[in-house]
Write a protein that holds these residues in place. Sequence first.
Motif, PDB file in Angstrom:
ATOM      1  N   LEU A 173       9.460 -11.044   3.127  1.00  0.00           N
ATOM      2  CA  LEU A 173      10.264  -9.846   2.908  1.00  0.00           C
ATOM      3  C   LEU A 173      10.499  -9.042   4.182  1.00  0.00           C
ATOM      4  N   HIS A 174       9.434  -8.835   4.960  1.00  0.00           N
ATOM      5  CA  HIS A 174       9.577  -7.976   6.129  1.00  0.00           C
ATOM      6  C   HIS A 174      10.566  -8.541   7.136  1.00  0.00           C
ATOM      7  N   GLN A 175      10.623  -9.858   7.249  1.00  0.00           N
ATOM      8  CA  GLN A 175      11.552 -10.473   8.195  1.00  0.00           C
ATOM      9  C   GLN A 175      12.994 -10.337   7.713  1.00  0.00           C
ATOM     10  N   ILE A 176      13.180 -10.403   6.408  1.00  0.00           N
ATOM     11  CA  ILE A 176      14.520 -10.244   5.837  1.00  0.00           C
ATOM     12  C   ILE A 176      15.032  -8.828   6.049  1.00  0.00           C
ATOM     13  N   HIS A 177      14.141  -7.833   5.900  1.00  0.00           N
ATOM     14  CA  HIS A 177      14.562  -6.431   5.930  1.00  0.00           C
ATOM     15  C   HIS A 177      14.434  -5.767   7.298  1.00  0.00           C
ATOM     16  N   ASP A 178      13.871  -6.425   8.260  1.00  0.00           N
ATOM     17  CA  ASP A 178      13.662  -5.806   9.574  1.00  0.00           C
ATOM     18  C   ASP A 178      14.921  -5.202  10.188  1.00  0.00           C
ATOM     19  N   PRO A 179      16.123  -5.798  10.000  1.00  0.00           N
ATOM     20  CA  PRO A 179      17.318  -5.187  10.616  1.00  0.00           C
ATOM     21  C   PRO A 179      17.717  -3.848   9.997  1.00  0.00           C
ATOM     22  N   VAL A 180      17.205  -3.522   8.792  1.00  0.00           N
ATOM     23  CA  VAL A 180      17.594  -2.280   8.122  1.00  0.00           C
ATOM     24  C   VAL A 180      16.965  -1.089   8.852  1.00  0.00           C
ATOM     25  N   PRO A 181      17.780  -0.130   9.302  1.00  0.00           N
ATOM     26  CA  PRO A 181      17.239   1.008  10.042  1.00  0.00           C
ATOM     27  C   PRO A 181      16.196   1.778   9.233  1.00  0.00           C
ATOM     28  N   LEU A 182      15.100   2.100   9.883  1.00  0.00           N
ATOM     29  CA  LEU A 182      14.004   2.914   9.337  1.00  0.00           C
ATOM     30  C   LEU A 182      13.182   2.190   8.270  1.00  0.00           C
ATOM     31  N   TRP A 183      13.570   0.953   7.922  1.00  0.00           N
ATOM     32  CA  TRP A 183      12.837   0.251   6.869  1.00  0.00           C
ATOM     33  C   TRP A 183      11.387  -0.002   7.286  1.00  0.00           C
ATOM     34  N   LYS A 184      11.194  -0.469   8.506  1.00  0.00           N
ATOM     35  CA  LYS A 184       9.850  -0.795   8.968  1.00  0.00           C
ATOM     36  C   LYS A 184       8.954   0.434   8.967  1.00  0.00           C
ATOM     37  N   GLU A 185       9.518   1.584   9.374  1.00  0.00           N
ATOM     38  CA  GLU A 185       8.724   2.812   9.458  1.00  0.00           C
ATOM     39  C   GLU A 185       8.503   3.444   8.083  1.00  0.00           C
ATOM     40  N   LYS A 186       9.506   3.367   7.199  1.00  0.00           N
ATOM     41  CA  LYS A 186       9.464   4.115   5.947  1.00  0.00           C
ATOM     42  C   LYS A 186       9.055   3.307   4.720  1.00  0.00           C
ATOM     43  N   LEU A 187       9.430   2.031   4.672  1.00  0.00           N
ATOM     44  CA  LEU A 187       9.280   1.293   3.412  1.00  0.00           C
ATOM     45  C   LEU A 187       8.456   0.016   3.478  1.00  0.00           C
ATOM     46  N   LYS A 188       8.208  -0.522   4.642  1.00  0.00           N
ATOM     47  CA  LYS A 188       7.577  -1.839   4.748  1.00  0.00           C
ATOM     48  C   LYS A 188       6.280  -1.931   3.953  1.00  0.00           C
ATOM     49  N   LYS A 189       5.350  -1.044   4.200  1.00  0.00           N
ATOM     50  CA  LYS A 189       4.045  -1.127   3.539  1.00  0.00           C
ATOM     51  C   LYS A 189       4.158  -0.891   2.039  1.00  0.00           C
ATOM     52  N   SER A 190       4.933   0.110   1.656  1.00  0.00           N
ATOM     53  CA  SER A 190       5.042   0.428   0.230  1.00  0.00           C
ATOM     54  C   SER A 190       5.754  -0.684  -0.535  1.00  0.00           C
ATOM     55  N   MET A 191       6.762  -1.320   0.070  1.00  0.00           N
ATOM     56  CA  MET A 191       7.464  -2.406  -0.608  1.00  0.00           C
ATOM     57  C   MET A 191       6.569  -3.636  -0.760  1.00  0.00           C
ATOM     58  N   GLU A 192       5.849  -3.981   0.289  1.00  0.00           N
ATOM     59  CA  GLU A 192       4.947  -5.134   0.190  1.00  0.00           C
ATOM     60  C   GLU A 192       3.865  -4.882  -0.847  1.00  0.00           C
ATOM     61  N   ARG A 193       3.349  -3.658  -0.905  1.00  0.00           N
ATOM     62  CA  ARG A 193       2.339  -3.306  -1.903  1.00  0.00           C
ATOM     63  C   ARG A 193       2.930  -3.341  -3.315  1.00  0.00           C
ATOM     64  N   PHE A 194       4.177  -2.889  -3.432  1.00  0.00           N
ATOM     65  CA  PHE A 194       4.840  -2.903  -4.735  1.00  0.00           C
ATOM     66  C   PHE A 194       4.972  -4.323  -5.278  1.00  0.00           C
ATOM     67  N   PHE A 195       5.381  -5.270  -4.447  1.00  0.00           N
ATOM     68  CA  PHE A 195       5.548  -6.647  -4.908  1.00  0.00           C
ATOM     69  C   PHE A 195       4.217  -7.235  -5.379  1.00  0.00           C
ATOM     70  N   VAL A 196       3.148  -6.951  -4.687  1.00  0.00           N
ATOM     71  CA  VAL A 196       1.837  -7.461  -5.084  1.00  0.00           C
ATOM     72  C   VAL A 196       1.422  -6.878  -6.425  1.00  0.00           C
ATOM     73  N   ASN A 197       1.736  -5.604  -6.666  1.00  0.00           N
ATOM     74  CA  ASN A 197       1.255  -4.902  -7.858  1.00  0.00           C
ATOM     75  C   ASN A 197       2.231  -4.926  -9.031  1.00  0.00           C
ATOM     76  N   LEU A 198       3.417  -5.505  -8.867  1.00  0.00           N
ATOM     77  CA  LEU A 198       4.403  -5.527  -9.940  1.00  0.00           C
ATOM     78  C   LEU A 198       3.840  -6.257 -11.166  1.00  0.00           C
TER      79      LEU A 198
END
Length: 393
Positions: free
Chosen positions: A228-253
């Motif tokens: 996921l992180h490699q797919i979304h890395d080009p999105v501005p501010l994604w790495k700083e704002k959403l990376k950790k929370s999105m990865e955690r969300f997928f694990v806990n879904l």
Amino acid sequence: MSASLVIQFRNNASFLAVWTLSASLLLGILVGLRRLSRMRKERETNTNSRGGDEIKLPFLSNIVPFKGLPIYDKPEWPRCWKAGKYQLTMGLRKLDPDNWMTFDNQWEIEHKAKLEYASRKDKETIVDYLDGEDEAAVELLEVIVTYITRRYPDMFCLEGDQIIIIPIGERYRIKAPYDRHPLETASLLVMDDLYILKQGEGDLYYLRGAFLAAPTGWRLDQKIGWPLHQIHDPVPLWKEKLKKSMERFFVNLKVNSPIQRNNLFVQPCGEIFHHDRFESYPEVKRIEDLWIRTELQSLCRLPRSKAVVFSVRTYMAKMTELKEEPAALERLWDAVRNFPDIVSEYKSVQLWKDVFEAFCREELGKNEPEIDANTRDGVTTAYQPKACPAGFT
């Protein structure tokens, strides 16, 4: 008759009665066991053939059948933008079971396009799956079939090992041996793009396959297999704002907690399919050439395989449609004005900003957007926004 003969006769009769009763009980037990075994086999067959893990997918049991054919209805596209300071958030909400897979009068055009994509020599740029006909792909097809036959009984029906799209008479096998890969078949049955993601190394989720009929500047063969992180890395501010929370969300879904969200683009053309990024397009000179692209995105976990399904329904609307919705136009004007420079560059705002600004000033009769502090909507009129899929306004 002597007393001894009478006693002997009674003893024989009692023995016969006991034996008959025992035989009847034994026969009843055998019949019951056989019936129980048959019922268990039928239940297992139904579960395996129809994705029946319905206890774990409760939204499949709460579907209200749609009366008639939805393919003649106008698209109810989401007006999902917000005024004010730009905030990059996941914006999640509970999935609405009646608006997971939607259809409208764009279905015939988009279905024909999908059939063409699936027959291209370079189809791996659009549809591919790395893991063969595995449990996740098969289970996705089962769940899709269960959903659409319940939600749209006048559009889809089952006949043996096939599903029929009633308005056009197309048939697809939904059990092995398949005539197409299960992911491809599932995607041809709906208007959404479908993605399958699986947990892999480091508890990260990886894109294992998709049918990408509405891409926005990328090809499937470029990113399939990526985390996921490699797919979304080009999105501005994604790495700083959403990376950790999105990865955690997928694990806990959770299986019983599917979600939805919306996404927004303004694009310099009306096509839904784009392998090239918008920055390569010419500058927009007329407001008639500017389009709003909104997405209804859904995420759910499959109960057996535990894979995550990401579905994206894409809507296209001309910017000029907002002439009839001035408050929504003013809200969008304010949102675009608040894009950070890095976001404006990513969204290719430079291609359409001038014509969009002129359109807003002319239609709204002002030089700056005004937003109501209470409603967070434009103050131009008392316009009440239409309800859109999943209740998002």
